[in-house]
Design a protein around this motif. Structure first.
Motif, PDB file in Angstrom:
ATOM      1  N   ASP A 243       0.834  -1.367   0.063  1.00  7.93           N
ATOM      2  CA  ASP A 243      -0.315   0.105   0.178  1.00  7.93           C
ATOM      3  C   ASP A 243       1.017   1.469   0.203  1.00  7.93           C
ATOM      4  N   ALA A 244       0.438   2.562  -0.490  1.00  2.40           N
ATOM      5  CA  ALA A 244       1.224   3.635  -0.595  1.00  2.40           C
ATOM      6  C   ALA A 244       1.204   4.007   0.577  1.00  2.40           C
ATOM      7  N   PRO A 245       2.171   4.750   1.157  1.00  2.00           N
ATOM      8  CA  PRO A 245       2.442   4.816   2.544  1.00  2.00           C
ATOM      9  C   PRO A 245       1.509   6.335   2.548  1.00  2.00           C
ATOM     10  N   SER A 246       0.717   6.613   4.037  1.00  2.00           N
ATOM     11  CA  SER A 246      -0.114   7.493   4.342  1.00  2.00           C
ATOM     12  C   SER A 246       0.592   9.131   4.122  1.00  2.00           C
ATOM     13  N   THR A 247       0.085  10.402   3.593  1.00  3.33           N
ATOM     14  CA  THR A 247       0.385  11.559   3.736  1.00  3.33           C
ATOM     15  C   THR A 247       1.287  11.648   5.514  1.00  3.33           C
ATOM     16  N   GLU A 248       0.320  11.211   6.293  1.00  2.23           N
ATOM     17  CA  GLU A 248       1.049  12.076   7.640  1.00  2.23           C
ATOM     18  C   GLU A 248       2.689  11.193   7.259  1.00  2.23           C
ATOM     19  N   THR A 249       2.563   9.512   7.153  1.00  2.00           N
ATOM     20  CA  THR A 249       4.150   8.678   7.174  1.00  2.00           C
ATOM     21  C   THR A 249       4.885   9.920   6.050  1.00  2.00           C
ATOM     22  N   MET A 250       4.463  10.108   5.329  1.00  2.00           N
ATOM     23  CA  MET A 250       5.186  10.867   4.075  1.00  2.00           C
ATOM     24  C   MET A 250       6.087  12.051   4.465  1.00  2.00           C
TER      25      MET A 250
END
Length: 382
Positions: A243-250
């Motif tokens: 899964d693509a990492p979340s915006t928070e993670t990025m």
């Protein structure tokens, strides 16, 4: 000791105290960059043959299906790119094909080349002949190979991805962090302006991300050659179940990159893969290479944004947008830097080799385009 480091005699040490410091970093702890830069390029996917079989990668093809661009195809792509105002020929290909790609080796031999490195050198010469500056991502190389290819490359790069031993690199043809660190070290020994980065979301944890960024920093502090670090999210595709990492993670990992790296090293966020607008306050100052004429062959499902979209991103952050060459400004000689450049940021010594200084000094239309982009007095519009 990172996996594979002993095998390649890579003495990169990361202090636990520095890891802990990075793990506490948040976007509030870093400043937004005062400007955004990008390079205008044309993708040249030299070959899709690769010795690795990473589970998240759609770029490589299996034996019998892998492609190899002919010299004529390389020339045509470069000509189209130069006509569109590009300055960079981005050479991408899988890591050195081994003997299982017999068709690739046979074709190279028929054209008179002993290896993909031999052919790569000629392909870069073609790009220079057509008015482009090569930037190559050729996978793992030795110092001798870097010294050979630097004469026809304005800059080069390879993604570290992670210093962790992750299942995404598993199998008999696994990618070793030690091998990648050795390649980054070899580029430094050869004095090649270099791009590297981390891949977020392939099974690494937060500590792995911090250690990866600090490993890059240590090698840069040793050699001074890292011009930018890409913070790239993994994206879903036909081979990947990540899964693509979340915006928070990025946001958090991008801020960690800015906090980890020296100020002269750019933090790059690819605008076709990452939520760039949400990352501008996390220290992003570069959008990487963007092509007006070719797809992103590594991530073909994710189209490049148009130049107007890049301007809109910069406007969203309230900062100016500048086009740059594949060689970042601090590695250019003084006559090619724009008036506002701070000389204290210049990299010491000579970083342009072989045919590259000649290309920049050329009195023709291509040389004028290079110098205009470098000095920021050339047009941004296509």
């Amino acid at each position: 000791m990172f996996p594979g480091a002993a095998e390649y005699d890579v003495d990169v040490a990361v202090a636990d105290s520095e890891v802990e410091r990075l793990l506490s970093v948040t976007p509030a702890d870093v400043d937004a960059a005062p400007e955004l830069t990008f390079a205008r390029n044309v993708f040249v996917p030299l070959t899709t043959a690769c010795r690795y079989t990473c589970t998240y990668c759609t770029y490589y093809d299996v034996p019998g299906e892998a492609s190899l661009l002919s010299p004529e195809e390389v020339r045509e792509r470069c000509r189209v790119g130069a006509d569109a105002g590009c300055t960079e020929a981005l050479f991408t290909f899988g890591d050195k094909p081994d003997d299982r790609y017999t068709a690739i080796h046979e074709q190279l031999a028929e054209w008179g080349y002993d290896s993909i490195v031999d052919y790569h050198e000629r392909a870069c010469e073609i790009a220079l002949e057509e008015g482009l500056l090569p930037h190559s991502n050729p996978g793992d190389l030795t110092e001798a190979e870097f010294r050979r290819l630097r004469d026809v490359n304005a800059s080069m790069g390879v993604m570290l991805e992670t210093t962790a031993d992750v299942d995404a690199h598993a199998g008999g043809r696994r990618k070793s962090p030690g091998q990648r660190l050795n390649t980054i070290r070899a580029a430094g020994e050869a004095r090649v302006p270099f791009t590297t980065g981390i891949l977020v979301g392939i099974g690494e944890d937060w500590r792995d991300r911090a250690e990866s960024l600090l490993a890059i920093r240590e090698l840069h502090e040793r050699y001074g050659h890292v011009q930018e670090v890409i913070v790239q999210p993994v994206v879903p595709n036909e081979r990947s179940d990540f899964d693509a990492p979340s915006t928070e993670t990025m946001r958090r990992v991008t801020a960690m990159a800015r906090a980890a790296l020296p100020s002269e090293v750019s933090v790059q966020s690819p605008p076709n893969l990452a939520p760039v607008r949400d990352l501008l306050d996390c220290g992003v100052d570069d959008l990487g290479g963007v092509s007006p004429v070719t797809d992103d062959y590594i991530n073909p499902d994710y189209a490049w944004p148009a130049l107007d979209e890049l301007r809109a991103v910069a406007d969203h952050g309230g900062v100016p947008l500048y086009e740059r060459l594949p060689t970042h400004e601090r590695y250019l000689s003084a006559e090619y830097r724009h008036e506002a450049f701070e000389e204290s940021r210049a990299a010491a010594g000579d970083w342009l080799h072989g045919q590259i200084p000649t290309a920049l000094a050329n009195s023709g239309v291509h040389g004028e385009r290079f110098r205009g982009v470098a000095r920021r007095d050339g047009p941004l519009s296509p």
